[in-house]
Every structure is written in structure tokens, then in C-alpha cells.
Design an enzyme around this catalytic site. Sequence first.
Site, PDB file in Angstrom:
ATOM      1  N   HIS A 269       0.766  -1.272  -0.055  1.00 22.89           N
ATOM      2  CA  HIS A 269       0.019  -0.092  -0.208  1.00 22.89           C
ATOM      3  C   HIS A 269       1.061   1.230  -0.112  1.00 22.89           C
ATOM      4  CE1 HIS A 269      -3.780   2.207   0.856  1.00 22.89           C
ATOM      5  NE2 HIS A 269      -2.910   3.214   1.752  1.00 22.89           N
ATOM      6  N   GLU A 270       1.916   1.492   0.897  1.00 26.78           N
ATOM      7  CA  GLU A 270       2.559   2.567   1.010  1.00 26.78           C
ATOM      8  C   GLU A 270       3.460   2.786  -0.079  1.00 26.78           C
ATOM      9  OE1 GLU A 270       1.745   4.669   3.223  1.00 26.78           O
ATOM     10  OE2 GLU A 270       0.488   3.221   4.750  1.00 26.78           O
ATOM     11  N   HIS A 273       1.985   4.358  -2.871  1.00 29.12           N
ATOM     12  CA  HIS A 273       1.844   6.164  -2.574  1.00 29.12           C
ATOM     13  C   HIS A 273       3.487   6.374  -3.000  1.00 29.12           C
ATOM     14  CE1 HIS A 273      -1.880   6.780  -0.538  1.00 29.12           C
ATOM     15  NE2 HIS A 273      -1.762   5.884   0.450  1.00 29.12           N
ATOM     16  N   GLU A 299      -4.642   7.674  -3.199  1.00 34.79           N
ATOM     17  CA  GLU A 299      -5.197   6.583  -2.836  1.00 34.79           C
ATOM     18  C   GLU A 299      -5.287   5.489  -3.788  1.00 34.79           C
ATOM     19  OE1 GLU A 299      -5.049   6.482   0.437  1.00 34.79           O
ATOM     20  OE2 GLU A 299      -6.317   4.594   1.082  1.00 34.79           O
TER      21      GLU A 299
END
Lengths: 505, 505
Positions: A269-270, A273, A299
Site C-alpha cells: 500500500h505505502e 503512494h 489512494e
Amino acid sequence: METLPAAYTALVERLKELAVLRSCASLLSWDEQTHLPPHGAEHRANQLSLLAGLCHDRATDPAIGDLLAQLDDVQALGGHAAPVAANVREARRNYERSTRLPRRLVEELSRVCTLSQQAWVEARHESNFAKFQPWLTQMIDLKREEADALGSSTGVRYDALLDDYEPGATVAQIQGAFSPLRETLVELVSAIRSSGVQPDISILERHYPTDRQKSLSLDAARMIGFDFQAGRLDIAAHPFCSSIGPGDCRMTTRYNEYHFSGSLFGTLHESGHGIYEQGLSTADFGLGTGEACSLGIHESQSRMWENLVGRSLAFWEFFYPQTQSAFPDALGNVSLQQFHQVINDVRPSWIRVEADEVTYNLHIMLRFEIEQALISGALSVADVPGAWNDAFSRYFGMTPPNDALGCLQDVHWGAGLIGYFPTYSLGNMYASQFFEKANADLGDLNEQFRRGEFHPLREWLKTNIHSHGKRYHAPQLVEVVTGQPLSSEPLLRHLRGKFGQLYRL
Amino acid sequence: METLPAAYTALVERLKELAVLRSCASLLSWDEQTHLPPHGAEHRANQLSLLAGLCHDRATDPAIGDLLAQLDDVQALGGHAAPVAANVREARRNYERSTRLPRRLVEELSRVCTLSQQAWVEARHESNFAKFQPWLTQMIDLKREEADALGSSTGVRYDALLDDYEPGATVAQIQGAFSPLRETLVELVSAIRSSGVQPDISILERHYPTDRQKSLSLDAARMIGFDFQAGRLDIAAHPFCSSIGPGDCRMTTRYNEYHFSGSLFGTLHESGHGIYEQGLSTADFGLGTGEACSLGIHESQSRMWENLVGRSLAFWEFFYPQTQSAFPDALGNVSLQQFHQVINDVRPSWIRVEADEVTYNLHIMLRFEIEQALISGALSVADVPGAWNDAFSRYFGMTPPNDALGCLQDVHWGAGLIGYFPTYSLGNMYASQFFEKANADLGDLNEQFRRGEFHPLREWLKTNIHSHGKRYHAPQLVEVVTGQPLSSEPLLRHLRGKFGQLYRL
């Protein structure tokens, strides 16, 4: 190429210097979450407060207003490529938002924000809404005042707040996208619950030694394209990703040796980003075109790598052998299919941050509904727990046993982050819409993932999304990239397809 | 207590804000040495340069000059405790030093400093002085110009540079202390070399696993009194200690699994610096009384804990059992006496940073001699290698085989740090002088170390040295604390006593 107006050059210089100053605060904040010794907290608050004041002074310097006035006629920049016009537009937008807020309101918001978060921590710990209520009341009053000071072209007060996180988005547009989603999701959850399929999720709570989790997380991040020459992965209690500046993007995760999913999916997830930040134009650092488009688009990148890539069967066809041999005790007797099923377990739960791909968006819609009512005045703060529980029961068919598992669970409202929640679901929708288009452009992505090839997707994202920065606002960007306005259909197709198969619906 | 003048209160506010801003740069510099990803270097340089500019603007703001003018008559502060007068004195000193330097010179020094260090890295790598010579020539010219702009009450140019690191110290005073030291040290080294005692130093090059070195270093730092609630220990290529602000002091060390001494003695050394910083008055942060006295006094604290405590037999009587059981393979068959002998091995060597307690000061005197001659003009840059080798042979009876092991080994001159070297030896002298007084005040310290009691010494240092900050300059401080001016006698007594016994002289 025509020469750029002197006012533009002067503006760019100021904006870049402001961005460098802001980036000093970014590093101090990152360090606060990752390395700060306990007794250093007060001094860190003093440092951040001083930098915030310096940045505010620079951001509202009338000299910027003068330069913008000289650049009033965007047509005069017509000879230049559109990015120049976009940079002026964004500079104007930021300057106007900053100067519209009276200093008294900014200071009051900052003060109440700190105290309200402290009250929230206690209130949640004791599951005692009454302790939080007076602070939330003050906060909502201040946010209404902020919204009125900012103003909104739609006349809808909530839109002024939303605009800070998702420039150009409106309640009307989001509601249009959420409505079809809500109904179908509720049905899908219900079908899954009655499917009789009950994966053994205790598999993910076996023993996964921390050092191997760490090395697997680093491998996964590197594999999908996060550049560790230009970034890091550290440990923090609440995982986040923070870009310090060109060549320096910092991600964090956390490790629990009896919980496999947290660190690996958290890191994917990170990394989403981080890959976005690493894909921005470094030459345009400090300008609109060198800055992420919106929270929703941000997101979309994290959710795409975490869910559409990271929870796909194709990803694990490539990555499972390595994972299995890293954890022979925990996964030695678990087949790829079993593993894929448990990492995609769907079940209603109280806590948003632990929710699965399907129920997650229902958690968001519930919050979106309640915070709109708070800002419009239709709901009073005292009635939040009741409204929360009613809505929860409508969405999930069950009522939270207490407020800690209900309306007190999130940090956002106490921190003044109102208008932030919907960007999470926008991110999910954008992600699926972009992913369908990438699939159409690049051929079968799953086929590539099975071979461990992630760079075509990453390059596609860089070209089509990252490199634009804020050249387009999100509603325009999605049209430029996919040829369609925002729609919940791609997300629904993805969820129906994937979970229909997993749960044999 | 009389009310403080309004000008003093206004000055304090400005100084504290300036210190907070400077401390942001301190954190960025710490991070640069410990965590910065390679591609982030350019942005970090931009951040630090912006902050340096902002700090310089504030430090030279004429408003500070106005406030100082209102506080011109220190007698007017007579009703207040002396610290107030000391804070005004230090503020004036800093303001005058900052404003005396023309901006052109500051910028030129900064530019040449960066380029000259790059040239030095290459020159040292190739052991090619010619590559460094033009940069060192420019640097010496600029430092002479700086010294002349700053001026000195003694009329000695070098004193103006020295004053930046060791306020109030002069060449005359340092030479007075160095002269008796030099002669006796040369004799002592020669006696040690002919003693026939040859400890087996390969013991320290056995296998010492890194994780155990780390845990031992943390234990040792905690044991002597470094507070990890208010600080950290991280890894860096070149160990240092940096205080970010109240409650936040960062030390670094490095681990080599085939070299025991580096991390442990390095950590004790940095802990000495850290305990000093942690002993400063947090209420006076940003003021003279809340700031370390001088580099020499700082080094007295690090050297005391590293050498006078950390290489004493008493320390190891307490700490050796734990160390031995951490490294059973390397130290299982090594007795306490053998171990104590090898960590105190004395032998002439080319490189200062690897030198033992006895020869270390000779390395410093050599540099002090050469840099004085460079600044006075008695020595030209082209003649540095020859002058170095001559002096080395005088001090050590041997000639460096090349300039990398000779005049190119240190970063200091290329970085413009001229007048810095003597503070290392001042530190050694101060350390012994303070230590003798602490022994007299506290009873037998060795007896306490044997029992693992380090807090009496730490508290004594805090009361007698740390808590004063810059209330006294170093030459006064040593008199206030010990009743005597700086002297090399205590250091000589320590070295003669300890090494006389170890080498049976």
C-alpha cells in the site's frame, strides 16, 4: 519557445523556496513518527510550530498576490504549454485559500486540534463519547466557520472542505458515484456471508518471524518498483508514506510476528503512494505540475498495488514460492489457492482499517453520510453515536457493542480532517477505472504479474498519471486517462468478478 | 528578584527562536549522516542552504544590535544573577562575529568549503597532494581574511580563528600548556617502545558479532548515564554526537565485526558528549548559559568517559564479566589483565584517529604547529607535505610513506576548520585536571567504578561543569572548578602513572 513572463519566473522562485521550507517540516514530522525520543516531543512541537508560522507567512506574502495579479490573464500564457497555466492556477488557488482564513481561525483550529486529539485518545480508550463531545462540538463549529470563510462555487458548505483534499470534487459528484456502489456492496456482502465458504483465517496468525517479514516486505516493494536509492522503509506505529523532496521518499510499516498481512500488504500500500511520489517531475518540485493530484488519486495508487495487484492470484503465482520458503513452518502445508482465499477473506467487522476490499467502502459511506450532516447542521454532535449505530446496522446488519468500536474509532474528526474520508473510496473507484484502462492498453496484466513483470504497469502509471502532477484536477484526470468520467462500474466489475469466483456465487 | 529589562526579555525571545530554527538544521544534518537515501543529497543541500540563510539573516538582524545597545551597560544588569550578564555577553559576541564577516566572504567560504572537500576526498584517495594544493591555498587565504575581519584582542591572527571554537583561549596560553607536555610525551613513548612489553593486539581483531557489540554499547552508554528517554544511538560512517534540542540528543557509532574497540570506545566517547548535552539547562536553551562552554570542554567530557573511565582497570573489573560472556569465542580465554593491557596498547602510528592515549596529543601538536605557520604566513601551502614529514619524524622518529598517511589524512583543513585541532588536546588536559578534582571531592572513583557506580561522577560533572553552560569561558571555568589555571601536569601524572604500571617502567 517564447520567453516566460518575468512575473512567472519570480513566482516559481518563491514557490520553490516555500516548498523547500515545507519539506524541512516534512522531515521533522517523519522523524517524530519514527525516531524521536520521548522527551524530545515538546521541542519537536516548537520546531514544527515555528516552521509552520514561517511557511504561512511566506504562503500569504502579498508579494505573491502581486505576482499573481500580473499573471491574471491566463491567456497571456497561452503561448506556453498548458503546465505553466496550471502552475499559475494552483498557486492562485493556494494563495486564495491561505489568505481567506483569518489568522485567529487558523490559530484556534491548531489549538483545538491538539487538545481535541488528546481528548479523543482518552475517550476512545474509555469508550466514553461524553469526553470527546465538547471537543468535537468545537471542532465542527470551527470547520463550519472555515468552510464559510473559504466559500464554495456550489454553495454547498461541505464542498469547501472537500476541496482541500480533492480539488474540484463535489458532494453531488461523489454521491452520484457512491449510490450504485452502496446497494450492490450490501448485496454482495450478504451473498458472501451466505455462500458457506469459510476460509481458515487462523493461517495468517501463525508465527511469521519479524526479520523475514521485513526482508519480504523490502523485496516486494523493490519488485513492484519502489526505488530504494531514492527512499526508505522504516517502522512506525501508524504506517504512512511521506515524500521529503526529490530523491527522498520515506515509507513506514509495522511488524507483528503473529500477523502476516499487516506488514506485507501495508508495505505494498505505502509503496503505491511512494511510487506515485517517485513518479512526479522532480524539476517541477514546488509547483502544481510537480505535486500529487489529490488524496483520492494518491489512494488510487496505493489501493491498486495493495489490492488489484497485491491480492490477485497472478501476483501470488509469482511471489508465493518465495513467501512459502521464507515461512516454511507457517505456510509449508498451505496451498497457493488456500493462501489466496484467506488473504481475500470478506466479513463485516467494526473497524475500518481492518476491513476487507468489499466491506471497506461501506465504512467510508457511513462516515461520509454523518460528516455531511454534521457540517450542514442536520445532525448535532450529541446525536452522533446514535446516528452511527443506526447507519452501521443499515449497512452491516449489526450494531457496534460500544463507541470505541463505533464512532470513536478514527482519529480524523478530532484532528479536523473533515471531507477526507470520501477520498478513500474515490481512490478505490479511480484505481479500478485506471486498472481496466491499463489492462486494455498493456494487454493482460495478470499474465505479466505471473512472470514477475510489474514495470509495464508502473511505467504506464507514471506516464498517464504521475507525470501530470496537478496539471488536471482529479475529475478531469480520470476523463483524460480513461475517456470516461468517474464511475463505480469498474470497481463493481472487479469485486463481482473476483469475489464471485472466490465465494462461488 | 528585580524585573529583567524589557530589552533582555525581547533579546531572549529572539535568541530562542533562532536556536529553534538552527535545531531544525541540526536534525536535517543528523539525518543526512544516518538515513538519507543517496538520491536525496541534492535536495538536502538545498534545505540546509535555505535554513542557513534564514538563520544568518536572523542572527545579523539589526534589531538584535539595537537590543544589545540597550543592554550595553552590563552593570545595569548587576541586580540580576551573573548568568543574565553572561547571556548578554554571549549574544553580543555572536552578533559581532556574525556581522563582522562580509556576506561575500561567508558565501565564498561556503562555496570553497564544498569544492575543497570534494578535492580533498580525491586527493587523499590518490595520495596526491597536488590535487588538493590549489584548494587549500584558497582556503588559507580566505581563513586569513576571515581572521582579519574578526580581529583579535591579542593581535595574533590565529587567535581570531581559535576563538570560534575555544572562546577566550589564545595561542600563548595553549603553547604554555603544550610545551612541557610535548617533551615528556616523546620520552614516554620512547620508554614504552623499549620496555619489551608487546601485548597481543590481535585479540581485538577476533570475531565480535555486530548485534552483541550493539547491545553491549547500549548497555555501556546507559550504565554511565546517557538517558535514552532523551536520546538515541544510531549508525554512521563517521561517528558523532548531535544535540537537536532539549530532550533530544543523537549519538552515532559504527560496528565492525572484526574490531572490538571501535564501537564500544566510540560509544563511550560519544556518550561523554551526550551526557554533557543532556546536563545543560533545558530552560536556557538558546542562551549562553544553556550552551556547551567550548569544543575543548566538550572533548574533556568525551575523553574522560572514553579514557579515564572506559580504559581504566576499575571499569573493566565491573564490566569485563558481562563483556566476556557476550563474546565467549573471542574472549573466553583472555584474562582481565590481558584485556586491559591490549585496550591500552601504545605505539606510534600514522593516523590520528586511531592513535592511543599517549601518542594522540603528539598528532595534535604537529597539526597545531603547521596550521599556525600557515595562518601567520611563515609556511606556504606548497611546503606543507615537507613540513609535515619533518615534524612527524621529530615527534615519532619515523616518516610517513605517503601523504594519504600524512598531511592528507584529516578532513579539517579542507573543511575550513582551522583552529579546531588544539581543542582535542585541550580536552585531554581539561579531562585529567577535572578528574583529579572529582577524585578529591568524591573519594576514590576507581572504588566506585569497581562497583558499577558512575552516577556520583556524572552528577559532579553536571553540577560543576554542565550546568554552567557558557557562563564562564573555558580558561575561567577550569579555574572556578579546580582552583588552578589550565595545566598539563594532571594529564602527565595520569599517563605516567597508568602506562608506567602497564609497561613496567
